[in-house]
Design an enzyme around this catalytic site. Structure first.
Site, PDB file in Angstrom:
ATOM      1  N   ARG A 186      -1.570  -2.685  -9.354  1.00 54.50           N
ATOM      2  CA  ARG A 186      -1.856  -3.886  -9.563  1.00 54.50           C
ATOM      3  C   ARG A 186      -0.985  -4.835 -10.190  1.00 54.50           C
ATOM      4  O   ARG A 186       0.121  -4.131 -11.156  1.00 54.50           O
ATOM      5  CB  ARG A 186      -3.162  -3.588 -10.567  1.00 54.50           C
ATOM      6  CG  ARG A 186      -4.376  -3.231  -9.926  1.00 54.50           C
ATOM      7  CD  ARG A 186      -5.506  -2.823 -10.750  1.00 54.50           C
ATOM      8  NE  ARG A 186      -6.610  -2.203  -9.799  1.00 54.50           N
ATOM      9  CZ  ARG A 186      -6.705  -1.167  -9.575  1.00 54.50           C
ATOM     10  NH1 ARG A 186      -5.782  -0.294  -9.710  1.00 54.50           N
ATOM     11  NH2 ARG A 186      -7.733  -0.688  -8.710  1.00 54.50           N
ATOM     12  N   HIS A 243      -1.980  -3.639  -4.386  1.00 54.90           N
ATOM     13  CA  HIS A 243      -1.256  -3.088  -3.032  1.00 54.90           C
ATOM     14  C   HIS A 243      -0.739  -4.293  -2.517  1.00 54.90           C
ATOM     15  O   HIS A 243      -0.913  -4.038  -1.059  1.00 54.90           O
ATOM     16  CB  HIS A 243      -2.332  -2.164  -2.614  1.00 54.90           C
ATOM     17  CG  HIS A 243      -2.599  -0.824  -3.268  1.00 54.90           C
ATOM     18  ND1 HIS A 243      -1.638  -0.410  -4.313  1.00 54.90           N
ATOM     19  CD2 HIS A 243      -3.559  -0.120  -3.418  1.00 54.90           C
ATOM     20  CE1 HIS A 243      -2.264   0.682  -4.858  1.00 54.90           C
ATOM     21  NE2 HIS A 243      -3.421   0.845  -4.152  1.00 54.90           N
ATOM     22  N   HIS A 297       0.065   6.504   0.081  1.00 57.41           N
ATOM     23  CA  HIS A 297      -1.217   6.652  -0.363  1.00 57.41           C
ATOM     24  C   HIS A 297      -2.031   7.850   0.211  1.00 57.41           C
ATOM     25  O   HIS A 297      -3.226   7.365   0.916  1.00 57.41           O
ATOM     26  CB  HIS A 297      -1.859   5.150  -0.530  1.00 57.41           C
ATOM     27  CG  HIS A 297      -3.092   5.002  -1.171  1.00 57.41           C
ATOM     28  ND1 HIS A 297      -4.161   5.593  -1.425  1.00 57.41           N
ATOM     29  CD2 HIS A 297      -3.148   4.164  -2.387  1.00 57.41           C
ATOM     30  CE1 HIS A 297      -5.056   5.231  -2.196  1.00 57.41           C
ATOM     31  NE2 HIS A 297      -4.476   4.390  -3.049  1.00 57.41           N
ATOM     32  N   SER A 298      -1.393   8.818   0.560  1.00 61.47           N
ATOM     33  CA  SER A 298      -2.269   9.748   1.118  1.00 61.47           C
ATOM     34  C   SER A 298      -2.979  10.692   0.075  1.00 61.47           C
ATOM     35  O   SER A 298      -2.619  10.898  -0.904  1.00 61.47           O
ATOM     36  CB  SER A 298      -1.328  10.896   1.645  1.00 61.47           C
ATOM     37  OG  SER A 298      -0.609  10.612   2.933  1.00 61.47           O
ATOM     38  N   GLU A 353       0.837   8.960  -5.856  1.00 63.37           N
ATOM     39  CA  GLU A 353       1.451   7.598  -5.319  1.00 63.37           C
ATOM     40  C   GLU A 353       2.609   7.509  -6.194  1.00 63.37           C
ATOM     41  O   GLU A 353       2.632   6.969  -7.587  1.00 63.37           O
ATOM     42  CB  GLU A 353       0.646   6.573  -5.527  1.00 63.37           C
ATOM     43  CG  GLU A 353      -0.653   6.560  -4.741  1.00 63.37           C
ATOM     44  CD  GLU A 353      -1.973   5.702  -5.299  1.00 63.37           C
ATOM     45  OE1 GLU A 353      -1.723   4.595  -5.519  1.00 63.37           O
ATOM     46  OE2 GLU A 353      -3.138   6.319  -5.760  1.00 63.37           O
TER      47      GLU A 353
END
Ligand code: BGC
Length: 384
Positions: free
Chosen positions: A108, A133, A208-209, A347
């Site tokens: 953010r 993002h 972002h898995s 992440e």
């Protein structure tokens, strides 16, 4: 095959064509068209130990990672969807970024605003009151240009390229980005990011898995999985997930994973930070024993039921660990209905809202510099 025999074979030949590297392959197939008619390709890298990583040109999204359990039985250990349409409609509009390559600024930026070289820039407020993002048109929705790389030895790779023009998403500077996805015979999925700019800018790229080492349909999501994080500090935030001025010690808090513990262990502890975020959704400040940019082990995850392990190494100073708090039974994916705590993200990145926190490691990139960042996800099993 014994290790010594394996390496003897490996080094005996260096002239194999791409895709024939000792069983490691990269194949591609069509994966449908975007809603606005652009064709998308799905790529799969496989090694000879039963590990495979699939990703697509749309958003660089990692759609599937298959690894064997301690009995050799394969399962998909990331959350994902069967079709491109699912990704376009569920993953993005729901704001959950399943498997995505996130940028220009992962995480953010407070009130969607920052000042660089005396000029204030305004970004999309897509996660009110903040920008998240990369805003409404994140890199996770772009079609990346994918090129196969000719590797020697025991690795297959593809490079994903994107040109992000000056002013894209509200950020200054035209960026040329190259992200290399590699799978090795050592069961490592490696991501190497690089970028250059023609004007001063800021950036923060990540993957972002959502991992779930138990595979689809596991009864407790990731709750029983045991996590270790090499961080003495984390970054507390306000209710909107924007950091306060200072990082805080993990000692005596639910954020202390310096000794491995089940994700569930302190998840329901009465703690303001867990309440604000509805679980873990925080940046851990990595200890970095060998210097700020060293590629070092950051986190590990272990699933006692399947025996699967995951080690994550990174050059980044932080890792946002997110226990899929906002996935609330409303997503039917490859593994059935996804719920809160179905998966956990690692992440690897710079800290949230860094452009507004001069005390955080800088996310600025200037012309003439090359941004570089690497993360390795290494898969394994524990037998006992
Ligand atoms: C953020 C979460 C957000 C998730 C999906 C994570 O990186 O920290 O707050 O819900 O991404 O958008």
């Amino acid at each position: 095959m014994k290790t010594s025999a394996f390496f003897a074979v490996l080094f005996a030949s260096t002239t194999l064509a791409f895709g024939d590297v000792h069983g490691a392959t990269l194949t591609s197939e069509p994966f449908g068209q975007t809603q606005d008619g652009k064709p998308v390709t799905l790529y799969t890298m496989k090694n000879s130990h039963g590990v495979s990583v699939s990703f697509m040109s749309w958003g660089g999204v990692v759609t599937k990672i298959e690894t064997p359990d301690r009995h050799g039985k394969p399962a998909d250990i990331v959350l994902g969807f069967p079709t491109l349409h699912d990704y376009e409609t569920k993953s993005v509009d729901g704001g959950l970024y399943f498997g995505a390559l996130v940028g220009r600024y992962a995480n953010r930026i407070a009130k969607g605003q920052f000042t660089l070289d005396g000029q204030t820039y305004h970004l999309d407020i897509n996660n009110p009151p903040n920008s998240l993002h990369g805003g409404n048109d994140g890199y996770n929705k772009r079609i990346w240009n994918v090129e196969r790389l000719q590797n020697s030895g025991s690795i297959v790779s593809a490079v994903l390229k994107l040109s992000s023009p000056d002013g894209d998403q509200g950020y200054p500077g035209a960026l040329d980005i190259a992200v290399t996805y590699s799978l090795g015979e050592d069961n490592s999925f490696r991501i190497d990011y690089s970028a250059t700019t023609n004007k001063d800018t800021v950036l923060n790229l990540t993957n972002h898995s959502y991992f779930n080492l138990a595979g689809p349909g596991s009864p407790h999501g990731v709750l029983d999985q045991v996590m270790w994080v090499d961080a003495d500090q984390y970054t507390p935030t306000d209710r909107t997930s924007i950091p306060f001025a200072e990082n805080a010690s993990v000692a005596g808090t639910p954020f202390d994973f310096r000794t491995p513990k089940a994700i569930s262990r302190d998840l329901k502890v009465d703690n303001e930070q867990l309440l604000f975020a509805q679980g873990y959704d925080h940046n851990w400040v990595l200890n970095k024993h060998h210097g700020p940019d060293a590629l070092e082990k950051a986190t590990t995850l272990y699933d006692p039921a399947s025996g699967r392990t995951l080690e994550c190494d990174t050059t980044e100073p932080g890792v946002q660990i997110y226990t899929s708090n906002f996935v609330k039974g409303n997503y039917a994916g490859n593994g059935g209905i996804y719920r809160q705590t179905e998966g956990v993200t690692f992440e690897t990145q710079h800290f949230p809202d860094s452009p507004n926190h001069p005390n955080f490691p800088t996310t600025e990139l200037k012309p003439g510099q090359t941004f570089k960042s690497s993360t390795i996800f290494r898969f394994g099993v524990r037998r006992g």
